[in-house]
Write a protein that holds these residues in place. Structure first.
Motif, short mmCIF file in Angstrom:
data_model
loop_
_atom_site.label_atom_id
_atom_site.label_comp_id
_atom_site.label_asym_id
_atom_site.label_seq_id
_atom_site.Cartn_x
_atom_site.Cartn_y
_atom_site.Cartn_z
N ASP A 65 0.83 -1.27 -0.03
CA ASP A 65 0.06 0.09 -0.08
C ASP A 65 0.99 1.20 0.02
OD1 ASP A 65 -1.73 2.18 0.49
OD2 ASP A 65 -2.20 1.51 2.46
N ILE A 66 0.76 2.06 -1.06
CA ILE A 66 1.55 3.14 -1.30
C ILE A 66 1.34 4.29 -0.10
CG2 ILE A 66 2.31 2.63 -3.59
CD1 ILE A 66 0.64 5.28 -4.39
N VAL A 67 0.16 4.38 0.38
CA VAL A 67 -0.32 5.24 1.06
C VAL A 67 0.22 5.05 2.55
CG1 VAL A 67 -2.54 6.37 2.10
CG2 VAL A 67 -2.46 5.86 -0.30
N SER A 68 -0.09 3.94 3.10
CA SER A 68 0.38 3.78 4.52
C SER A 68 1.83 3.41 4.48
CB SER A 68 -0.65 2.54 5.03
OG SER A 68 -0.33 1.28 4.37
N VAL B 86 -0.26 -0.76 -4.50
CA VAL B 86 -1.61 -0.26 -4.76
C VAL B 86 -1.78 1.08 -4.03
CG1 VAL B 86 -2.10 -2.84 -4.98
CG2 VAL B 86 -2.11 -1.60 -2.99
N GLU B 87 -2.99 1.20 -3.95
CA GLU B 87 -3.68 2.56 -3.34
C GLU B 87 -5.10 2.08 -2.90
OE1 GLU B 87 -4.02 5.94 -5.65
OE2 GLU B 87 -5.28 4.97 -7.26
N ARG C 260 6.75 11.08 -1.78
CA ARG C 260 7.56 10.28 -2.63
C ARG C 260 7.27 10.76 -4.16
NH1 ARG C 260 6.02 5.08 0.34
NH2 ARG C 260 7.06 5.49 2.28
N GLY C 261 8.47 11.24 -5.03
CA GLY C 261 8.41 11.72 -6.43
C GLY C 261 7.67 13.26 -6.45
N ALA D 78 -0.21 13.27 -6.51
CA ALA D 78 1.39 13.51 -7.14
C ALA D 78 2.00 11.89 -6.95
CB ALA D 78 1.79 14.58 -6.39
N GLU D 79 1.94 11.28 -5.78
CA GLU D 79 2.66 10.12 -5.39
C GLU D 79 2.05 9.05 -6.34
OE1 GLU D 79 2.51 8.77 -1.32
OE2 GLU D 79 4.07 10.27 -0.82
N ARG D 80 0.71 9.09 -6.58
CA ARG D 80 0.32 8.06 -7.59
C ARG D 80 0.94 8.14 -8.96
NH1 ARG D 80 -5.94 8.82 -8.10
NH2 ARG D 80 -5.98 8.34 -6.08
N ASN D 81 0.84 9.60 -9.35
CA ASN D 81 1.34 9.48 -10.72
C ASN D 81 2.86 9.31 -11.02
OD1 ASN D 81 -1.13 10.39 -11.58
ND2 ASN D 81 -0.68 12.63 -11.21
N TYR D 82 3.69 9.66 -9.71
CA TYR D 82 5.12 9.29 -9.60
C TYR D 82 5.09 7.99 -9.85
CZ TYR D 82 9.34 8.18 -7.52
OH TYR D 82 10.68 7.61 -7.03
#
Length: 939
Positions: A483-486, A529-530, A899-900, A927-931
């Motif tokens: 999980d990129i968020v947590s 994932v998110e 990140r990013g 922005a993190e998701r796009n990175y």
């Protein structure tokens, strides 16, 4: 006459000791047939004395030999269960001790000492697995011990018949005939469709088999219910963080478990098992969880706790369908439709194991489709309309594996002999000599065997290959879900599902929550994932180990819809419709009403109801829904054909989602329902197979299958990282070989139904299936539940934003003074001062760098004239970073720690902080998701 009287007197005495005076129905029918030397397939429910039906006459046969005559193994008892049934084993060992018959077990976990003991002093009765039989056939001393085999008992034969393990075993049994001559075959099976086919599979080509069927369907009692939430459920849903509907399901399960001594709760996915299990833990209700992803210790503990009554309920997946010993089960709950008739019968058949006892089960449904599907399945189960098992015909990687086994058995043998041995195995009865030659040539090309004219010989590599490939079960990796968020790992997924479904943007369910894939990193076996911010607005592309709904079941759901729609059109009242429905199907009023209400909405809107003979295309903007009661495999096949044709027209990909009653298409631009109708009416059914094969060439699924098949052929090493092999290279090397054909055959067998899809397309074009277009409808929108009912309704944005904020605050940042260039300090983001200042020179020109940007500090410190053009750009970037911190303080440090996100993106999102903190973090998330999505292109 009591059939026990046909047995040896010592055996009769042992039966009395066990308290067995009256034989069960399976024993009455089976014991005489086995004693008469016939090949026998016994189909009977678990707990009906099925094992004893086979082993008592077999023990009888062993006891007819003098002790000194017993020099080798007399009986092989083959079971597909890797975790052998401990109860069955202790029963067999008891019989062995009582009758002075040596019973032993041999499988992957048997100790070296025990194996040596068995080799030197073989048991009379050996319990083993299909894989260990491969070893027994090739070991010199072990093979010698097999010369005395007179009987082979195969447990759970239905489970093997439908897999490549079964195809492998069918040839292995013919190899065994070459060692010991013909032996008697006895198969034990759960209820199956076309039992004669399983009998033929067991006996092999040219041998007859007596099929004995003790029907369970007469003793089954089902009820289909659809709980409605009350005020208490609404209240408890807040505490349990789930929907009121899910709270009502938990309440009903808890009530049923409370009413019975022991209840198994079957679910269709591990995720559903975990979701229910976690909520029962929150409620402090003693209901355990049992599924294949849990450790062996955790599973055994759950089994024992259930058996001893510590747990009154046990949530399980298909891991419990086979005969794992858990003691007596009084009732079975099926949570959501069981999807298949055989599955329902096997699951509910686990309850009521006392002679003459009824097996009772409750299906808890969650929607109109679910209720109708469960109704159709229960009616079919009572009527004995059971799905047939689809045997793997002429599987070539299995054949390659067994040819190497034969090279080890005989050192050298002629192709004619291989052909005659293999053709005796039922799945290879129609094998063409040309295909055998092609497989042997392939093995010769990969240097696994010597091939000279029409003879083969073993090589040194043959043995190594064979020991590495005893099993036809693919060696699968597990993919970590990150999980990129947590910043946490949330679980793992099987490689098969990842290769079949995973792509950026796909939505799936894990741990009862919905996730969208941001990035797939196959070399690290990781999926980034998110969490889905609004689960109500998303459709899961996949939900885990989906059990396919058969065509016949989906067709009956269409027939149910048509029947109810006809009654509504005739002006019949709701009460009468529900009453009539309940006479035909064992559903409660709520379940019948759930189906009725959905159809009523459709009819009120003046829209056509999709049924078994009416296909309806619906449109809502760029979304098209093809309502077709085709089941998973037919809809998957037609969906792939349609998306392929549309993608070719658009020059862009088309997203597809299917369930048993709908194919949903998300198009890149407008395409009318009428034009899709035209496409279906003009696409030749003969083109279905070539279109599918062509589209498979671009899929991860085919690549994954080809690598697995090539590994089983010995053409690729087991540890090869297939991400390093391009699809083009694989196709160049394998396209015109048996390996490519096998990979395609297996996908067609497991995932698709080409024949039926062709028939459906032909029926549409011939006018036997009506094809109608209309706007979006209640039925069209009602699909793709995919477990959304398990979701908490308010899981939405704020909880995700909080998780992101907490993660950033716990990240580290390096503060570096670009004025004196002497001071730097690593701090947690939450500890950064509101206005950072250098303690050495009091400057506020402080850059906030990520921990991995240490290199930038060295570059900034370099004399200007020594810097390259690239290093000057990087220096300027650090100064922009510092200027941002100078003007915005800690807020800039928060944004720059993400990140990013560099100075440019950070300055854009910072102004949001003053207006709305949640919006600020939401922008960081985007922005993190796009990175994460794009970094692989510019890293």
């Amino acid at each position: 006459m009591n059939v026990f009287g046909l047995l040896n007197t010592r055996l009769q005495g042992a039966l009395v000791k066990q308290g067995f005076t009256t034989p069960t129905e399976p024993q009455v029918k089976t014991i005489p047939a086995v004693l008469a030397g016939e090949h026998v397939l016994l189909i009977a429910p678990t707990g009906s004395g099925k094992t004893e039906s086979a082993v008592l006459p077999v023990f009888n046969s062993i006891m007819q030999k003098e002790k000194e005559e017993r020099r080798g193994i007399s009986v092989l008892y083959i079971t597909p269960l890797r975790a052998l049934n401990r109860d069955m084993l202790s029963r067999l060992e008891w019989w062995g001790e009582e009758l002075d018959i040596k019973v032993a077990v041999r499988h992957g976990d048997t100790t070296t000492y025990e194996r040596q003991k068995q080799s030197l002093n073989p048991p009379d009765f050996l319990v083993t697995t299909p894989e260990t039989l491969q070893l027994l056939l090739t070991g010199k001393r072990l093979r010698n011990n097999l010369k005395t085999v007179t009987h082979v008992v195969i447990d759970e034969v239905h489970e093997l018949a439908s897999s490549k393990r079964g195809a492998q075993l069918s040839i292995a049994l013919e190899r065994l005939v070459e060692v010991c001559g013909e032996f008697q075959r006895i198969g034990l099976s759960a209820t199956v469709g076309m039992p004669d086919e399983i009998g033929r599979f067991l006996a092999g080509t040219g041998r007859s088999c007596r099929v004995i069927e003790v029907s369970l369907t007469k003793r089954l009692d089902f009820s289909v219910i659809c709980p409605r939430p009350g005020a208490k459920d609404v209240e408890s849903s807040k505490k349990l963080m789930c929907t009121p509907e899910a709270a009502s399901h938990l309440r009903v399960i808890s009530d049923i478990v409370g009413e019975h001594k022991s209840t198994l709760i079957f679910v269709n996915t591990r995720e559903a098992a975990e979701m229910l299990g976690s909520r029962f833990r929150m409620l402090n209700i003693p209901i355990g969880v049992h599924h294949g992803s849990l450790s062996r210790e955790a599973r055994i503990e759950a089994e024992n706790s259930f058996k001893t009554g510590i747990l009154r309920g046990l949530i399980c997946t298909s891991s419990m369908e086979l005969g794992i010993d858990i003691g007596d089960v009084e009732h079975v709950i099926q949570y959501m439709s069981p999807r298949e008739v055989t599955r329902l019968i096997q699951r509910v058949g686990r309850s009521g194991h006392w002679v003459g006892e009824i097996s009772s089960g409750t299906i808890i449904t969650i929607s109109a489709d679910d209720a109708a599907e469960s109704s159709a399945i229960t009616r079919k189960a009572k009527a004995g309309e059971i799905e047939t098992i689809d045997i793997h015909e002429n599987s070539t990687d299995t054949l390659a594996n067994q040819i190497c086994g034969m090279a080890l058995d005989f050192k050298e043998l002629a192709m004619d002999r291989i052909y005659s041995i293999v053709k005796r195995a039922y799945p290879y009865r129609d094998l063409k000599i040309e295909l055998l030659r092609a497989v042997i040539k392939q093995l010769g090309d990969t240097r696994l065997i010597w091939v000279e004219e029409d003879r083969i010989r073993r090589k040194r590599q043959t043995l190594q290959y064979f020991f590495e490939n005893l099993s036809m079960i693919p060696d699968e990796k597990r993919f970590e879900i990150f999980d990129i968020v947590s910043g946490r790992t949330v679980g793992a997924l099987d490689e098969a599902f990842v290769m079949d479904f995973a792509r950026p943007g796909a939505v799936f369910i894990a741990k009862g929550e919905m996730w969208r894939i941001v990035e797939l990193i196959t070399e690290k076996s990781m999926i980034k994932v998110e969490p889905i911010s609004d689960p109500q607005g998303e459709i899961p592309n996949w939900v885990g180990e989906e059990i396919p709904v058969p065509y016949e079941v989906a067709q009956e759901v269409g027939s149910i819809r048509k029947h109810i729609a006809g009654k509504l059109a005739a002006g019949e009242g709701a009460g009468k419709i529900i009453e009539d429905y309940r006479k035909e199907y064992p559903a409660d009023s709520e379940a019948a009403n759930e189906i009725l209400e959905l159809i009523k909405k459709q009819v009120k809107a003046g829209l056509t109801v999709p049924t078994e003979d009416t296909v309806v295309i619906e449109q809502e903007g760029v979304t098209l829904v093809l309502n077709i009661c085709g089941g998973h495999k037919v809809n998957e096949t037609l969906g792939r054909v349609v998306t392929s044709l549309l993608a070719a027209r658009f020059g862009a990909s088309v997203a597809m989602e299917i369930d048993p009653y709908r194919i949903k298409l998300e198009l890149p631009r407008m395409f009318s329902a009428e034009r899709l109708r035209e496409l279906l009416l003009t696409t030749s059914p003969d083109h279905v197979e070539p279109i599918i094969e062509m589209t498979l060439k671009n899929t991860q699924l085919l690549k994954w299958k080809m690598v697995h098949v090539a590994r089983k052929f010995g053409a690729l090493s087991r540890d090869i990282d297939y991400e390093r092999i391009s699809m083009k290279k694989l196709l160049d090397v394998f396209e015109h070989t048996p390996m490519y054909d096998e990979a395609v055959r297996e996908i067609f067998h497991d995932k698709l139904d080409i024949t039926r899809a062709r028939e459906v397309l032909g029926a549409i074009q011939g006018g036997h299936l009506k094809l109608i277009t209309q706007p979006s409808s209640p039925i069209g929108e009602a699909g793709f539940m995919g477990g959304r009912e398990l979701m908490a309704p308010e899981r939405a944005d704020s909880s995700i934003i909080m998780a992101l904020k907490n993660r950033i605050m716990d990240d580290h940042v390096i503060l570096f003074c670009v004025n004196c260039k002497k001071w730097k300090s690593s701090k947690l983001v939450k500890s950064v001062p509101e206005r950072p200042e250098c303690p050495l020179c009091n400057s506020r020109l402080i850059a906030a760098l990520k921990p991995w940007e240490e290199e930038e500090i060295k570059i900034v410190k370099k004399p200007e004239k020594e810097k390259t053009e690239e290093e000057r750009k990087r220096t300027a970037r650090v100064y922009r970073n510092a200027n941002l911190v100078l003007s915005q303080g800690k807020t800039a440090a928060i944004a720059l720690a993400s990140r990013g996100i560099g100075p440019e993106t950070a300055s854009r999102v910072i102004r949001k902080m003053r207006e709305d903190e949640e919006e600020f973090y939401r922008d960081i998330l985007i922005a993190e998701r796009n990175y994460a999505k794009t970094k692989r292109f510019w890293e």
